[in-house]
Design a protein around this motif. Structure first.
Motif, PDB file in Angstrom:
ATOM      1  N   ARG A  76      42.970 -27.656 -45.827  1.00 44.98           N
ATOM      2  CA  ARG A  76      43.833 -26.482 -45.771  1.00 44.98           C
ATOM      3  C   ARG A  76      45.148 -26.838 -45.095  1.00 44.98           C
ATOM      4  NH1 ARG A  76      40.973 -22.117 -42.412  1.00 44.98           N
ATOM      5  NH2 ARG A  76      42.586 -20.749 -43.252  1.00 44.98           N
ATOM      6  N   TRP A 133      48.010 -24.342 -39.602  1.00 47.86           N
ATOM      7  CA  TRP A 133      48.204 -22.921 -39.314  1.00 47.86           C
ATOM      8  C   TRP A 133      49.664 -22.562 -39.110  1.00 47.86           C
ATOM      9  CZ3 TRP A 133      49.791 -20.736 -34.517  1.00 47.86           C
ATOM     10  CH2 TRP A 133      50.005 -21.661 -33.484  1.00 47.86           C
ATOM     11  N   TYR A 152      46.588 -15.037 -34.160  1.00 47.95           N
ATOM     12  CA  TYR A 152      46.897 -15.591 -35.478  1.00 47.95           C
ATOM     13  C   TYR A 152      46.207 -16.944 -35.667  1.00 47.95           C
ATOM     14  CZ  TYR A 152      49.704 -17.238 -39.423  1.00 47.95           C
ATOM     15  OH  TYR A 152      50.106 -17.718 -40.639  1.00 47.95           O
ATOM     16  N   TYR A 211      43.303 -17.621 -38.437  1.00 42.93           N
ATOM     17  CA  TYR A 211      43.579 -18.604 -39.491  1.00 42.93           C
ATOM     18  C   TYR A 211      42.532 -19.717 -39.496  1.00 42.93           C
ATOM     19  CZ  TYR A 211      46.181 -21.686 -42.590  1.00 42.93           C
ATOM     20  OH  TYR A 211      46.547 -22.481 -43.650  1.00 42.93           O
ATOM     21  N   ARG A 212      42.138 -20.176 -38.322  1.00 42.67           N
ATOM     22  CA  ARG A 212      41.151 -21.261 -38.244  1.00 42.67           C
ATOM     23  C   ARG A 212      39.754 -20.787 -38.661  1.00 42.67           C
ATOM     24  NH1 ARG A 212      41.256 -25.791 -35.314  1.00 42.67           N
ATOM     25  NH2 ARG A 212      39.396 -26.145 -36.602  1.00 42.67           N
ATOM     26  N   LEU A 245      38.746 -17.769 -40.384  1.00 44.22           N
ATOM     27  CA  LEU A 245      38.542 -17.087 -41.663  1.00 44.22           C
ATOM     28  C   LEU A 245      38.878 -18.062 -42.792  1.00 44.22           C
ATOM     29  CD1 LEU A 245      40.109 -13.608 -40.818  1.00 44.22           C
ATOM     30  CD2 LEU A 245      37.767 -14.410 -40.472  1.00 44.22           C
ATOM     31  N   ASP A 246      37.984 -19.005 -43.018  1.00 45.82           N
ATOM     32  CA  ASP A 246      38.257 -20.098 -43.946  1.00 45.82           C
ATOM     33  C   ASP A 246      37.468 -19.996 -45.240  1.00 45.82           C
ATOM     34  OD1 ASP A 246      35.796 -20.541 -42.877  1.00 45.82           O
ATOM     35  OD2 ASP A 246      36.185 -22.587 -42.198  1.00 45.82           O
ATOM     36  N   ILE A 264      36.341 -13.744 -44.717  1.00 45.47           N
ATOM     37  CA  ILE A 264      37.350 -12.692 -44.898  1.00 45.47           C
ATOM     38  C   ILE A 264      36.660 -11.348 -45.110  1.00 45.47           C
ATOM     39  CG2 ILE A 264      39.201 -11.855 -46.390  1.00 45.47           C
ATOM     40  CD1 ILE A 264      39.923 -14.749 -46.955  1.00 45.47           C
ATOM     41  N   THR A 317      48.322 -12.527 -41.213  1.00 50.24           N
ATOM     42  CA  THR A 317      47.372 -13.628 -41.028  1.00 50.24           C
ATOM     43  C   THR A 317      46.448 -13.750 -42.230  1.00 50.24           C
ATOM     44  OG1 THR A 317      47.405 -13.174 -38.642  1.00 50.24           O
ATOM     45  CG2 THR A 317      45.714 -14.658 -39.455  1.00 50.24           C
ATOM     46  N   LEU A 318      45.921 -12.623 -42.700  1.00 50.05           N
ATOM     47  CA  LEU A 318      45.058 -12.661 -43.878  1.00 50.05           C
ATOM     48  C   LEU A 318      45.816 -13.170 -45.100  1.00 50.05           C
ATOM     49  CD1 LEU A 318      43.063  -9.320 -43.487  1.00 50.05           C
ATOM     50  CD2 LEU A 318      42.178 -11.644 -43.255  1.00 50.05           C
ATOM     51  N   VAL A 352      46.018 -16.886 -44.766  1.00 49.84           N
ATOM     52  CA  VAL A 352      44.702 -17.467 -45.056  1.00 49.84           C
ATOM     53  C   VAL A 352      44.475 -17.530 -46.564  1.00 49.84           C
ATOM     54  CG1 VAL A 352      42.222 -17.082 -44.877  1.00 49.84           C
ATOM     55  CG2 VAL A 352      43.666 -16.819 -42.858  1.00 49.84           C
ATOM     56  N   LEU A 357      43.897 -20.661 -49.112  1.00 52.08           N
ATOM     57  CA  LEU A 357      42.679 -20.792 -49.904  1.00 52.08           C
ATOM     58  C   LEU A 357      42.972 -20.852 -51.393  1.00 52.08           C
ATOM     59  CD1 LEU A 357      40.261 -18.314 -48.074  1.00 52.08           C
ATOM     60  CD2 LEU A 357      40.242 -20.806 -47.976  1.00 52.08           C
TER      61      LEU A 357
END
Length: 453
Positions: free
Chosen positions: A74, A77, A120, A124-125, A127-128, A133, A414-415, A418, A422
């Motif tokens: 990924r 961040w 944040y 970010y770390r 919710l991978d 999510i 943040t979502l 993410v 992804l």
């Protein structure tokens, strides 16, 4: 000590232990729970020590997260516009402490944005995946369900005040926040386990009732705009369901909402101010915008947080100011009611550029992520629709009320970061390029042996 307080302490402690021993995600859920439950504001919290529950949850989650190996698949961040906005704004806020007019207020918001940077990073770390999510959205919906229950229990004494938690303790901000929860609950109705769907079904009536009870025109308009964005980003085969649900919801809203709600919505072209303010006329609102522009010209590097209220007696007429209910004889003031003007007046040119930049990043990132999502990733597309709607609600509502430090906006960007990470193809998903025969560094490649005729 009440049973509720005992249960809270046991659950909170259990989540922190699980964060250290199993997964830092439990610490993140504990943080979200403290945001909504906020023991200091609840009757059962009187039996608990006055400590920083959210801070404790954040520190434990950070310690547990730092032990995780780096995810090489990924982007980092910091490699997105949301992080640039938060880190840049936080650094600028700390610099502004040198000249901020309301030094105490500005120090508080500097610390708050520092917390947002850490939050944040943690989100970010951690919710991978789509599942993580989804579980975060479930926690968000459960929190809004709890707020909806508190609204249902609140005495009927005018507009709701003091029901929500930190940053959502007045009617407009509570209505805006519940609107984001409604979109999160909507996506959980599809492509989710049965227990998640049950949570969504149970939460939606209480959330919608809470939105109505806030009597907020800004929230109403923002949710309507969020609905259009939600429809645009949703997978095509789900749009007919959203239209059907929208029609049913509108019919129920017309039948169940009291007449005074529609009377207030009918004045939506008037200024939508905070509940603590008295004069909500369009004339006063326009006068405030003009005054804020003059403040910006006098303080191009920003007057600091709450600078609008501090300077308003110098730039507005006496009748255009509002007095606190707790001190009606004191000097009047007028707070900012527009997030963009807050960034311009109180954070100056750098703040306005950062805020405008994050809006552009949201527009570009949401569309790019929607194009990158594969056809077999419908859940991810649904989560993107809910995230885009959440950010739309916060931005549109911010045209009428100052949501510069709204935490749900930080959750939204943040979502989106993410989901952007992804949706990008992973290295393992990208097939290595094969050099053309006769042109590679190793010369022509032999043909694979096939079956003989």
């Amino acid at each position: 000590m009440s049973i509720t307080a005992v249960v809270f302490v046991l659950a909170f402690t259990g989540c922190l232990l699980a964060a250290l021993l199993r997964s830092p995600l439990f610490g993140l859920y504990a943080y979200v729970a403290t945001f909504y439950l906020h023991p200091v504001d609840r009757w059962w919290g009187r039996d608990l020590p006055d400590i920083r529950w959210a801070l404790i949850a954040g520190v434990v989650t950070l310690l547990a997260t730092l032990r995780l190996p780096k995810d090489e698949d990924r982007p980092g961040w910091l490699q997105n516009g949301g992080a640039v906005f938060l880190v840049g704004m936080t650094a600028w806020l700390w610099i502004q402490n040198l000249w901020a007019l309301s030094s105490d207020d500005h120090l508080v918001v500097s610390l708050l944005f520092t917390k947002y940077v850490v939050l944040y990073y943690l989100m970010y770390r951690l919710l991978d995946s789509d599942t993580h999510i989804r579980n975060f959205l479930v926690a968000h919906v459960l929190g809004c369900l709890y707020l909806g229950w508190l609204v249902l229990q609140a005495p009927d004494s005018g507009r709701l005040e003091g029901v929500g938690g930190p940053g959502i303790d007045e009617a407009n901000s509570l209505g805006m926040h519940l609107g984001t929860g409604a979109f999160a609950a909507a996506v959980l109705l599809f492509r989710a386990p049965s227990w998640v769907r049950v949570v969504a079904v149970l939460s939606l009536p209480l959330i919608l009732n809470g939105i109505i009870q806030t009597d907020s025109r800004g929230a109403f308009l923002a949710i309507a705009c969020g609905g259009l964005v939600f429809l645009y980003f949703s997978p095509g085969r789900f749009r007919k369901y959203w239209v059907l649900f929208g029609v049913v919801g509108l019919v129920l809203l017309v039948r169940m909402a009291p007449s005074n709600y529609w009377e207030r919505i009918g004045t939506i072209l008037d200024a939508t101010d905070e509940a603590a303010e008295v004069d909500q006329s369009t004339k006063t609102r326009l006068a405030l915008l003009t005054a804020q522009w003059k403040m910006f010209l006098a303080y191009p590097l920003g007057a600091g947080h709450r600078g609008t209220a501090y300077l308003s007696p110098r730039y507005l007429k006496e009748e255009e100011l509002a007095r606190s209910r707790s001190n009606p004889e004191g000097v009047g003031a007028r707070s900012s009611h527009n997030t963009l003007m807050t960034a311009l007046t109180e954070q100056g040119v750098p703040g306005a550029l950062l805020y405008g930049g994050v809006i552009l990043w949201i527009l570009r990132s949401a569309r790019a992520s929607a194009r990158a999502v594969r056809a077999d990733q419908e859940s991810r597309r649904l989560y993107l629709a809910a995230t885009a709607a959440t950010l739309t609600v916060a931005l549109v509502a911010g045209l009428f009320t100052d949501y510069f430090k709204a935490e749900v906006f930080v959750w939204g960007i943040t979502l989106l970061a993410v989901l952007q990470g992804l949706c990008q193809p992973r290295p393992a998903e990208v097939a290595p390029a094969t050099p053309a025969a006769g042109r590679g560094l190793e010369g022509p490649q032999p043909r694979p042996a096939g079956p003989r005729a």
